[in-house]
Design an enzyme around this catalytic site. Structure first.
Site, PDB file in Angstrom:
ATOM      1  N   ASP A  55       0.840  -1.199   0.000  1.00  0.00           N
ATOM      2  CA  ASP A  55       0.000   0.000   0.000  1.00  0.00           C
ATOM      3  C   ASP A  55       0.880   1.256   0.000  1.00  0.00           C
ATOM      4  O   ASP A  55       0.376   2.376  -0.034  1.00  0.00           O
ATOM      5  CB  ASP A  55      -1.011  -0.004   1.160  1.00  0.00           C
ATOM      6  N   SER A  56       2.211   1.060  -0.018  1.00  0.00           N
ATOM      7  CA  SER A  56       3.124   2.181  -0.261  1.00  0.00           C
ATOM      8  C   SER A  56       2.876   2.764  -1.657  1.00  0.00           C
ATOM      9  O   SER A  56       3.368   3.853  -1.963  1.00  0.00           O
ATOM     10  CB  SER A  56       4.582   1.737  -0.109  1.00  0.00           C
ATOM     11  N   ASP A  94      -1.155  -6.036  -0.338  1.00  0.00           N
ATOM     12  CA  ASP A  94      -1.583  -5.471   0.952  1.00  0.00           C
ATOM     13  C   ASP A  94      -3.086  -5.272   1.000  1.00  0.00           C
ATOM     14  O   ASP A  94      -3.670  -4.736   0.045  1.00  0.00           O
ATOM     15  CB  ASP A  94      -0.938  -4.084   1.144  1.00  0.00           C
ATOM     16  N   LYS A 124      -1.397  -9.390   2.660  1.00  0.00           N
ATOM     17  CA  LYS A 124      -0.666  -8.974   3.871  1.00  0.00           C
ATOM     18  C   LYS A 124      -1.559  -8.058   4.696  1.00  0.00           C
ATOM     19  O   LYS A 124      -2.296  -7.233   4.141  1.00  0.00           O
ATOM     20  CB  LYS A 124       0.643  -8.269   3.507  1.00  0.00           C
ATOM     21  N   GLU A 126      -1.561  -5.634   8.443  1.00  0.00           N
ATOM     22  CA  GLU A 126      -0.787  -5.036   9.537  1.00  0.00           C
ATOM     23  C   GLU A 126      -1.458  -5.327  10.878  1.00  0.00           C
ATOM     24  O   GLU A 126      -2.679  -5.164  11.003  1.00  0.00           O
ATOM     25  CB  GLU A 126      -0.681  -3.516   9.341  1.00  0.00           C
ATOM     26  N   GLU A 193       8.998  -4.398  10.575  1.00  0.00           N
ATOM     27  CA  GLU A 193       9.424  -3.090  10.058  1.00  0.00           C
ATOM     28  C   GLU A 193       9.982  -2.205  11.170  1.00  0.00           C
ATOM     29  O   GLU A 193       9.339  -1.986  12.206  1.00  0.00           O
ATOM     30  CB  GLU A 193       8.242  -2.387   9.357  1.00  0.00           C
TER      31      GLU A 193
END
Ligand code: KIV
Length: 275
Positions: A55-56, A94, A124, A126, A193
């Site tokens: 999602d960057s 993501d 993925k 978080e 991270e």
């Protein structure tokens, strides 16, 4: 010895089982982000193990200041573009902010949309304990899940800053607990991270699934970087963990300047470049 431990020679297709095997053998996993067909094809051709459609993309592709605004539809667009290029790498997409935190049914629907509409191999998420219900429900549908602990950019408004996480005992203990929780739920790997290298190495030893670090030192099972950062396309973002392999920003500026000059001076196109 090194040649034997190189997934580029050993595997024609990377799966979650291959990643597990690589951890057992001690072979490091190489992961990079990609968001489009052309870049993904280049990464895949030279043998990257995992492509993360992160999602960057919200930052490097769309110009937002955080990862929060990117939508599920946009992630599916990037994911399907990448999938059309990739033959060998494992592709992880993501789940964007707001598509899995609410409840586990919503999380499952989001994950199913990504798998069906992009064709990706895994998703993925978080978070640890807070999202474990969603993780379990997605896994129960047969969708491989990669966890993400430490600095979680989707929680930037809670953290308030992008500094190193889990430097205090309480947060480090919670991170270890969350990693064990994600492992026992059935995640196939966890991104760590921006946490102290010692803590990342400890987590890596304690769990059986691979850990992939970004700013988490060398004691992890693999590394990930944002493609635009490591190629030097982005220039403002310079954390200590980032190794720049190129200064593509300067290279592109040079090429575009030369093109503008050639057009203005009527050097381009020449005799051989026309019909
Ligand atoms: O979105 C992303 O690019 C990521 C990596 C930084 C791990 O989550």
């Amino acid at each position: 010895m090194k040649a034997k431990m190189d997934s580029r020679r050993s595997y024609t297709k990377i799966t979650t089982h291959v990643l597990q095997e690589m951890k057992l053998k001690g072979e490091k996993i190489a992961m990079l982000t990609a968001y489009d067909f052309s870049m993904a094809g280049i990464l895949d051709a030279v043998g990257i193990d995992i492509i993360l459609v992160g999602d960057s993309a919200s930052n490097v592709m769309a110009g937002h200041t955080t990862t929060l605004p990117i939508t599920l539809d946009e992630m599916i667009y990037h994911g399907s573009s990448v999938m059309r290029a990739v033959k060998r790498a494992l592709v992880v997409v993501d789940l964007p902010f707001g598509t899995y935190q609410g409840n586990s049914i919503e999380a499952l629907h989001s994950a199913i949309r990504i798998m069906k509409e992009s064709g990706a191999n895994a998703i993925k998420i978080e978070g640890g304990e807070e999202v474990i219900g969603s993780v379990k429900r997605i896994l129960s549908a047969g969708i491989p899940v990669m966890g993400h602990l430490g600095l979680m950019p989707q929680s930037i408004h809670k953290f308030g800053t992008y500094v190193v996480r889990a430097t205090e005992k309480d947060e480090a203990d919670k991170l270890i607990k969350d990693a064990r929780l994600l492992e026992s739920a059935g995640c196939f790997a966890i991104v760590l991270e921006k946490i102290p290298a010692k803590l990342a190495a400890k987590v890596t030893k304690e769990i059986k699934i691979p850990t992939i670090g970004i700013g988490a030192g060398s004691g992890v099972d693999g590394q990930v970087l944002v493609l635009h950062d490591m190629l030097g396309i982005t220039t403002e973002f310079s954390p200590r963990f980032l190794r720049r392999y190129h200064n593509l920003n300067e290279e592109i500026q040079g090429s575009v300047t030369a093109y503008i000059d050639d057009v203005k001076s009527q050097d381009f196109p020449n005799e051989r470049e026309q019909y």
